[in-house]
Enzyme design. Structure first.
Site, mmCIF file in Angstrom:
data_model
loop_
_atom_site.group_PDB
_atom_site.id
_atom_site.type_symbol
_atom_site.label_atom_id
_atom_site.label_comp_id
_atom_site.label_asym_id
_atom_site.label_seq_id
_atom_site.Cartn_x
_atom_site.Cartn_y
_atom_site.Cartn_z
ATOM 1 N N ASP A 62 9.210 2.828 0.263
ATOM 2 C CA ASP A 62 7.943 3.347 1.075
ATOM 3 C C ASP A 62 8.317 3.218 2.487
ATOM 4 O O ASP A 62 7.869 1.887 2.635
ATOM 5 C CB ASP A 62 6.696 3.019 0.467
ATOM 6 N N LYS A 87 3.506 8.740 9.122
ATOM 7 C CA LYS A 87 3.535 8.100 10.343
ATOM 8 C C LYS A 87 4.321 8.456 11.543
ATOM 9 O O LYS A 87 4.254 9.941 12.060
ATOM 10 C CB LYS A 87 3.384 6.480 10.448
ATOM 11 N N TYR A 104 0.891 -1.309 -0.084
ATOM 12 C CA TYR A 104 0.033 -0.012 -0.200
ATOM 13 C C TYR A 104 0.813 1.193 -0.079
ATOM 14 O O TYR A 104 1.811 1.319 0.802
ATOM 15 C CB TYR A 104 -0.885 -0.135 1.147
HETATM 16 C C1 LIG Z 1 -0.062 4.480 5.798
HETATM 17 C C2 LIG Z 1 0.859 4.177 4.633
HETATM 18 C C3 LIG Z 1 0.883 5.068 3.601
HETATM 19 C C4 LIG Z 1 -0.373 6.168 3.437
HETATM 20 O O1 LIG Z 1 -0.040 7.013 4.471
HETATM 21 P P1 LIG Z 1 -1.279 8.010 4.835
HETATM 22 O O2 LIG Z 1 -0.692 9.226 5.657
HETATM 23 O O3 LIG Z 1 -2.387 7.391 5.357
HETATM 24 O O4 LIG Z 1 -1.464 8.810 3.632
HETATM 25 C C5 LIG Z 1 1.705 4.798 2.324
HETATM 26 N N1 LIG Z 1 2.463 3.844 2.649
HETATM 27 C C6 LIG Z 1 2.485 2.762 3.680
HETATM 28 C C7 LIG Z 1 3.629 1.937 3.518
HETATM 29 C C8 LIG Z 1 1.608 3.081 4.617
HETATM 30 O O5 LIG Z 1 1.781 2.199 5.595
#
Ligand SMILES: *Cc1c(COP(=O)(O)O)cnc(C)c1O
Length: 428
Positions: A239, A267, A144
């Site tokens: 990511d 995060k 994601y």
């Molecule tokens: C949570 C998450 C996102 C998206 O971040 P948001 O602040 O919810 O837009 C993107 N990549 C990873 C790996 C994530 O865990």
């Protein structure tokens, strides 16, 4: 436990907010039941509007690595708020957090702050496309990267070459530039590159996957991606929205000693306020406006409250590096405890763990990619989720989510969790 007030509030919310929530997974759709409305949180615990106390293993989906209402963060935000909450002009605070982040993270010279992980990943691929002058990207099924159009592509038959949108509203034109690969499968990535020679701008990957449960990379997987990218003029994007400042001060790049070209954050970097960021070496970052041609902007980017929270969080992590070992030790303890009680009850399960990330899959075969993650017994997961909740332990309301361990969890809390799991396991 009773959830009368939560049910009432949810009914009211449903009238004015789609599904009653501002982010879908909060709605409990995967497990059934009514979402719990929170009143406050402190340390390892959530306190809901019905007066229930819950031991929290979600922690706002990752940011609260040192526990809820962490004093230095709360203090920093309150003090900054008194001075004004947004200016749309530069502040010294932005340079302070940028300097610290660049110092902690290997292999990056500059960082740009945005407001979410979604924005970070979206901007990172635009930058990669601008830098390489190519259109296509490779992403992995089950990873994601936020909800921007290019990433809402899911695996399906015939998806080897062209992705197909899994959300209406994503145009076919956008979907065709996202190629799907299988996590932990270098052969598959290599085949995609060969079939699209000279067209791929970037490979984006969760270097430790956390959005199909927790799936660590196989030995050599990330190194293999690094080599394929270097050999083919492709940028490697890690990511690290979930793993950054969590698995090590410098994230997975440091933990597993593999360098990416662009790194995305979210995060933990915001300490619980809306912050995302992306970073790279000068050569790449200087391609961004106002230095370079790739446009990216934000009215509230670098917001003083968000930067104050993030800086307080990063400082705390940087000054107490043993926290990462403490977290890993607590997670290993929980792993051993859960493994014991699930085995004693003859439940089919696999537990994956790395650092402070752990997930329980209700299937006995190894979980290494999206396909194997999807094999878990969802009925057992639902029962487990609701059983734990009744016992006062809040895990993510979806089998595809990782549990996040915080430093606020004590060994008594972990024992409480393991005992609760022992009782619930008898009902599976
Ligand atoms: C949570 C998450 C996102 C998206 O971040 P948001 O602040 O919810 O837009 C993107 N990549 C990873 C790996 C994530 O865990």
């Amino acid at each position: 436990m009773l959830y009368q007030r939560s049910s009432q509030l949810f009914a009211e919310a449903e009238k004015v907010i789609p599904g009653g929530v501002n982010s879908p997974v909060r709605a409990f759709k995967a497990v059934g039941g009514t979402p719990i409305f929170v009143e406050r949180a402190k340390g390892a615990y959530l306190y809901d509007v019905d007066g229930n106390r819950l031991l929290d293993y979600i922690n706002s989906w990752g940011p609260m690595i040192l526990g809820h209402a962490f004093e230095p963060v709360v203090h920093a935000v309150i003090e900054k708020a008194k001075l004004g909450t947004s200016f749309g002009m530069p502040t010294e605070l932005e340079t302070q957090i940028a300097s610290l982040a660049v110092e902690m993270v290997p292999n990056v010279d500059k960082i740009r702050f945005v407001n979410s992980g979604t924005e970070a990943c979206m901007s990172a691929i635009r930058l990669a496309r601008g830098f390489t002058n190519r259109d296509k990207i490779i992403k992995f099924a089950g990873c994601y990267h936020g909800h921007s159009d290019s990433f809402l592509i899911q695996a399906g038959s015939g998806a080897v070459t062209f992705g197909s949108p899994n959300s209406p509203g994503v145009t076919a034109g956008t979907a065709k530039d996202t190629l799907l690969a299988t996590y932990n499968d270098l052969e598959n990535v290599n085949a995609l590159i060969e079939a699209n020679k000279g067209e791929i701008a970037a490979i984006i990957v969760e270097p430790v996957a956390g959005n199909m449960g927790c799936i660590p990379p196989k030995a050599g997987f990330l190194e293999g991606l690094r080599t394929l990218c270097s050999d083919n003029g492709i940028l490697l994007i890690f990511d690290e929205v979930m793993t950054g400042f969590r698995l090590a001060p410098g994230g997975v790049q440091e933990l597993l000693n593999v360098n990416a070209d662009i790194v995305c954050f979210g995060k933990v970097i915001g300490g619980g306020l809306p912050v995302g960021a992306f970073a790279a070496r000068n050569e790449i970052m200087n391609f961004l406006a106002p230095l370079g041609p790739v446009y990216q902007a934000g009215t509230l980017s670098g917001n003083p409250l968000a930067m104050a929270a993030g800086l307080a969080m990063l400082k705390a992590l940087n000054e107490d590096k043993e926290v990462f070992e403490r977290l890993a030790a607590k997670t290993a303890y929980l792993h051993a405890g859960l493994e014991k009680v699930l085995k004693e009850n003859n439940i089919a399960f696999t537990i994956n763990r790395i650092g402070s990330m752990i997930s329980v899959h209700f299937d006995s075969s190894p979980v290494i990619d999206f396909k194997s993650a999807a094999k878990g017994d969802n009925e057992n997961f639902k029962k487990f989720f609701h059983g734990m909740l009744q016992a006062g332990v809040y895990i993510a309301p979806s089998a595809y989510e990782t549990w996040f361990i915080t430093d606020a969890l004590s060994y008594e809390d972990l024992d409480f969790t393991i005992n609760a799991a022992a009782t619930v396991a008898q009902t599976l």
